[in-house]
Design a protein around this motif. Structure first.
Motif, PDB file in Angstrom:
ATOM      1  N   GLU A  31       9.895   2.663   2.945  1.00 22.37           N
ATOM      2  CA  GLU A  31       9.063   3.630   2.327  1.00 22.37           C
ATOM      3  C   GLU A  31       8.864   3.100   1.246  1.00 22.37           C
ATOM      4  O   GLU A  31       8.147   3.518  -0.076  1.00 22.37           O
ATOM      5  CB  GLU A  31      10.269   5.307   2.085  1.00 22.37           C
ATOM      6  CG  GLU A  31      11.418   4.709   0.803  1.00 22.37           C
ATOM      7  CD  GLU A  31      12.555   3.958   1.414  1.00 22.37           C
ATOM      8  OE1 GLU A  31      13.381   3.315   0.062  1.00 22.37           O
ATOM      9  OE2 GLU A  31      12.385   3.771   2.893  1.00 22.37           O
ATOM     10  N   PHE A  34       3.621  -0.190   1.618  1.00 27.64           N
ATOM     11  CA  PHE A  34       2.983   0.152   2.464  1.00 27.64           C
ATOM     12  C   PHE A  34       2.389  -0.638   3.574  1.00 27.64           C
ATOM     13  O   PHE A  34       1.592  -2.376   2.479  1.00 27.64           O
ATOM     14  CB  PHE A  34       2.164   1.004   1.262  1.00 27.64           C
ATOM     15  CG  PHE A  34       0.633   1.067   2.185  1.00 27.64           C
ATOM     16  CD1 PHE A  34       0.960   3.190   1.897  1.00 27.64           C
ATOM     17  CD2 PHE A  34      -0.422   1.085   2.045  1.00 27.64           C
ATOM     18  CE1 PHE A  34      -0.220   3.864   2.974  1.00 27.64           C
ATOM     19  CE2 PHE A  34      -1.514   1.478   2.500  1.00 27.64           C
ATOM     20  CZ  PHE A  34      -1.295   2.808   2.969  1.00 27.64           C
ATOM     21  N   SER A  39       2.104   2.796   7.702  1.00 22.86           N
ATOM     22  CA  SER A  39       2.507   4.196   6.677  1.00 22.86           C
ATOM     23  C   SER A  39       1.673   5.279   6.859  1.00 22.86           C
ATOM     24  O   SER A  39       1.235   5.905   6.580  1.00 22.86           O
ATOM     25  CB  SER A  39       1.475   3.374   5.474  1.00 22.86           C
ATOM     26  OG  SER A  39       2.344   2.369   5.445  1.00 22.86           O
TER      27      SER A  39
END
Length: 243
Positions: A31, A34, A39
């Motif tokens: 998380e 990216f 993502s």
């Protein structure tokens, strides 16, 4: 919002982008890193996703390979000169938001950027200190990159880092209920094994340079021992004697 944004051009450094993203995600969590094809979920607006992530990141890694400067758009024009080119747009978004931008030179012989070779809007990239990612030195390069990111991003922790501790000079062990202290070993050079056969001994140890000093529940070993050590821990205290 992911703190680390991986910027690259399709057809240039794609495999490096995948490798770097996988490594950083393993260290810091998926998380927090990216990469567009990972993502942005199916059905999401990719324009909104790219704009938000590149503007909201703390660090943008601009992966630069042999085709980064010379790539052409579908009209045959220099891609970086196109104001709608996403590689360019993402970098400019990060610049405007104040994110740290790190050029990553992909390949052992990839030269540093030259301001004269780029559109003026991107010229400042040439003045930024870069890192290198080379497949022939991948482990060291990835370790260096991860260490730098830990410094730049507050709260970022490399969860794969080895936790090493200096060996203690004294090892204390208790077998059953022992009143007092039992010091087995101070400086150890080589292997050492101690077996405890109840609170009053005997204590069997492996061979090596050991010296035996007897005391109430205390053994300091520094000399040779091949026959074992018989220990006594003194008179057992009744529970009401404990303080």
């Amino acid at each position: 919002m992911p703190e680390i944004f991986i910027n690259y051009r399709t057809g240039d450094c794609e495999q490096a982008a995948v490798t770097i993203e996988h490594d950083l995600s393993r260290r810091f969590g998926r998380e927090r890193v990216f990469r567009a094809s990972k993502s942005i979920r199916p059905g999401d607006n990719f324009r909104d996703g790219l704009s938000a992530a590149s503007s909201g990141s703390r660090v943008l890694l601009a992966l630069i390979g042999p085709n980064w400067l010379t790539a052409r758009d579908h009209n045959g024009n220099l891609a970086l000169a196109n104001e709608n080119d996403w590689t360019r747009v993402e970098i400019l978004n990060a610049m405007r938001s104040g994110a740290r931008i790190i050029p990553i030179l992909c390949g052992r012989t990839m030269p540093r950027l030259s301001a004269a070779s780029m559109p003026s809007a991107l010229a400042r990239l040439a003045d930024l200190q870069s890192l290198r990612y080379d497949t022939g030195n991948a482990e060291a390069d990835l370790n260096r990159l991860a260490a730098e990111l830990v410094d730049f991003v507050p709260g970022l922790v490399d969860r794969t880092a080895e936790q090493t501790e200096e060996p203690s000079g004294v090892v204390n062990s208790n077998s059953g209920t022992v009143h007092g202290s039992l010091t087995q070993l101070r400086d150890q050079y080589g292997g050492f094994t101690a077996t405890f056969h109840g609170p009053t001994g005997p204590v069997s140890t492996g061979s090596g340079d050991q010296q035996v000093v007897y005391g109430d529940g205390n053994a300091y070993i520094d000399g040779k021992n091949s026959d074992g050590i018989n220990q006594s821990f003194g008179t057992k205290r009744e529970p009401e004697e404990d303080r």
